[in-house]
Design a protein around this motif. Sequence first.
Motif, PDB file in Angstrom:
ATOM      1  N   ALA A  28       0.821  -1.218   0.000  1.00 15.19           N
ATOM      2  CA  ALA A  28       0.000   0.000   0.000  1.00 15.19           C
ATOM      3  C   ALA A  28       0.851   1.264   0.000  1.00 15.19           C
ATOM      4  O   ALA A  28       0.621   2.185  -0.789  1.00 15.19           O
ATOM      5  N   THR A  29       1.860   1.306   0.880  1.00 16.08           N
ATOM      6  CA  THR A  29       2.661   2.525   0.969  1.00 16.08           C
ATOM      7  C   THR A  29       3.577   2.693  -0.245  1.00 16.08           C
ATOM      8  O   THR A  29       3.799   3.809  -0.712  1.00 16.08           O
ATOM      9  N   THR A  33       3.252   6.033  -2.593  1.00 18.46           N
ATOM     10  CA  THR A  33       4.388   6.945  -2.786  1.00 18.46           C
ATOM     11  C   THR A  33       4.953   6.879  -4.207  1.00 18.46           C
ATOM     12  O   THR A  33       5.946   7.528  -4.515  1.00 18.46           O
ATOM     13  N   LYS A  34       4.309   6.024  -5.056  1.00 15.97           N
ATOM     14  CA  LYS A  34       4.662   5.917  -6.479  1.00 15.97           C
ATOM     15  C   LYS A  34       6.085   5.396  -6.720  1.00 15.97           C
ATOM     16  O   LYS A  34       6.722   5.712  -7.725  1.00 15.97           O
ATOM     17  N   VAL A  35       6.588   4.597  -5.765  1.00 16.09           N
ATOM     18  CA  VAL A  35       7.883   3.955  -5.969  1.00 16.09           C
ATOM     19  C   VAL A  35       7.744   2.871  -7.045  1.00 16.09           C
ATOM     20  O   VAL A  35       8.614   2.703  -7.897  1.00 16.09           O
ATOM     21  N   LEU A  36       6.648   2.129  -6.992  1.00 12.12           N
ATOM     22  CA  LEU A  36       6.340   1.130  -8.008  1.00 12.12           C
ATOM     23  C   LEU A  36       4.903   1.321  -8.476  1.00 12.12           C
ATOM     24  O   LEU A  36       4.067   1.850  -7.730  1.00 12.12           O
ATOM     25  N   THR A  37       4.626   0.877  -9.679  1.00 18.38           N
ATOM     26  CA  THR A  37       3.236   0.847 -10.135  1.00 18.38           C
ATOM     27  C   THR A  37       2.533  -0.292  -9.396  1.00 18.38           C
ATOM     28  O   THR A  37       3.195  -1.204  -8.876  1.00 18.38           O
ATOM     29  N   PRO A  38       1.207  -0.280  -9.336  1.00 19.51           N
ATOM     30  CA  PRO A  38       0.507  -1.380  -8.668  1.00 19.51           C
ATOM     31  C   PRO A  38       0.897  -2.757  -9.204  1.00 19.51           C
ATOM     32  O   PRO A  38       1.085  -3.696  -8.434  1.00 19.51           O
ATOM     33  N   PHE A  39       1.033  -2.890 -10.511  1.00 20.13           N
ATOM     34  CA  PHE A  39       1.389  -4.188 -11.096  1.00 20.13           C
ATOM     35  C   PHE A  39       2.790  -4.612 -10.679  1.00 20.13           C
ATOM     36  O   PHE A  39       3.018  -5.766 -10.289  1.00 20.13           O
ATOM     37  N   GLU A 176      14.551  12.043  -0.415  1.00 23.63           N
ATOM     38  CA  GLU A 176      13.426  11.364  -1.061  1.00 23.63           C
ATOM     39  C   GLU A 176      13.916  10.276  -2.015  1.00 23.63           C
ATOM     40  O   GLU A 176      13.361   9.175  -2.071  1.00 23.63           O
ATOM     41  N   LYS A 177      14.986  10.587  -2.749  1.00 22.78           N
ATOM     42  CA  LYS A 177      15.551   9.629  -3.696  1.00 22.78           C
ATOM     43  C   LYS A 177      16.044   8.381  -2.972  1.00 22.78           C
ATOM     44  O   LYS A 177      15.784   7.246  -3.405  1.00 22.78           O
ATOM     45  N   TRP A 178      16.730   8.579  -1.841  1.00 23.22           N
ATOM     46  CA  TRP A 178      17.261   7.442  -1.086  1.00 23.22           C
ATOM     47  C   TRP A 178      16.146   6.618  -0.439  1.00 23.22           C
ATOM     48  O   TRP A 178      16.202   5.389  -0.422  1.00 23.22           O
ATOM     49  N   PHE A 179      15.146   7.305   0.079  1.00 23.37           N
ATOM     50  CA  PHE A 179      14.077   6.576   0.768  1.00 23.37           C
ATOM     51  C   PHE A 179      13.197   5.806  -0.210  1.00 23.37           C
ATOM     52  O   PHE A 179      12.624   4.784   0.155  1.00 23.37           O
ATOM     53  N   LYS A 180      13.100   6.266  -1.440  1.00 23.25           N
ATOM     54  CA  LYS A 180      12.370   5.498  -2.438  1.00 23.25           C
ATOM     55  C   LYS A 180      13.090   4.186  -2.743  1.00 23.25           C
ATOM     56  O   LYS A 180      12.462   3.146  -2.953  1.00 23.25           O
ATOM     57  N   ARG A 181      14.409   4.227  -2.737  1.00 20.34           N
ATOM     58  CA  ARG A 181      15.181   2.992  -2.920  1.00 20.34           C
ATOM     59  C   ARG A 181      15.039   2.083  -1.703  1.00 20.34           C
ATOM     60  O   ARG A 181      14.896   0.871  -1.830  1.00 20.34           O
ATOM     61  N   ILE A 260      -5.987   6.195   5.823  1.00 18.25           N
ATOM     62  CA  ILE A 260      -5.622   6.281   7.237  1.00 18.25           C
ATOM     63  C   ILE A 260      -4.807   7.541   7.485  1.00 18.25           C
ATOM     64  O   ILE A 260      -5.103   8.350   8.357  1.00 18.25           O
ATOM     65  N   THR A 261      -3.755   7.745   6.718  1.00 20.00           N
ATOM     66  CA  THR A 261      -2.955   8.965   6.746  1.00 20.00           C
ATOM     67  C   THR A 261      -2.124   8.993   5.470  1.00 20.00           C
ATOM     68  O   THR A 261      -1.823   7.951   4.904  1.00 20.00           O
ATOM     69  N   LYS A 262      -1.777  10.168   5.002  1.00 21.68           N
ATOM     70  CA  LYS A 262      -0.972  10.289   3.788  1.00 21.68           C
ATOM     71  C   LYS A 262       0.486  10.066   4.163  1.00 21.68           C
ATOM     72  O   LYS A 262       0.999  10.664   5.102  1.00 21.68           O
TER      73      LYS A 262
END
Length: 345
Positions: A28-29, A33-39, A176-181, A260-262
Amino acid sequence: MTFLVVIIILALVFDYINGFHDAANSIATIVSTKVLTPFQAVLWAAFFNFLAFFVSKYIIGEFKIGNTIANSVHADFINLEVIFAGLVAAIIWNLLTWWFGIPSSSSHTLLGGFMGAAVAHAKALQVNGVDVINYVKVIPIFMFIFFAPLIGMIIAFIITVIIVNICRKVAPHKAEKWFKRLQLVSSALLSLAHGGNDAQKVMGIIGAAIIFYDKTQGINLTFNEFVNHYMWVPLASFTAIALGTMSGGWKIIKTMGTRITKVNSLEGVSAETAGAITLYVTEHLGIPVSTTHTITGAIIGVGATKRLSAVRWGVTINLLWAWILTIPVSAIIAAIVYYITSIFV
């Protein structure tokens, strides 16, 4: 033998439903956060759900949660009709909560169904229902209905506060870049924990059915002996939950990821890591907990670091009611199904 095969198939169907019902727990998270697409996210989660089999088998070395579920009801009150009724009740409740987008616990609906059908069976035998439940196994499970989300919430709160303070002077775009990884790692850990926790529950139910059937054939097996004799059962259980995860559960993903929260990537890492830690600890203790409850608590803990009003408490309270009702409602449905089944079988 035919009825046993029907039960095994039904259990794997429940396992599959559990996968797409609980897919939101680990992705869900990462989707919000758009790190991956749903698929991409469901493929990622499904792979680690299945990989959990090898962790449980070759690193942990045993399937403690499966053992707990299989022994949650005293053996004298287990038969194929009881297991069948419990599974049907669990499937009904899971599908209802999935349809309404409510992240309820697949673990607790399975346990509630199993116990409700066993108590109905005991009543049919005119045995006191108090003697049916193995409270040594069950009481910790009930306690962790409340403890698991609370532990997840506290750990997520602490991790978020620590990370925010460490990264205070880091440029926002770089962080943000590091946390997406890092979210790829944390969601993988959570998916691994989810697979190890939830696939074992179905494995425990199938184990109870096969152990009962073998007993009628004069073969007495402990749960660990059952695992060694029927290694295809854990393999099938982990495969079914992985396939279910690949099917996704988009309504629940929306609830978990946004309502629940953003959350941003940093908070996603905190929530997923906290959820994974909680699940690994409870798996080590052999206590089946709800991955849904755990990650929801972690997301609430993350939201609370900003301000308490960042958590949408109206949504959270509705989830809490669903959690409280899951076991008793599943037990009642299972008792009804048991009485109907006993007429025809």
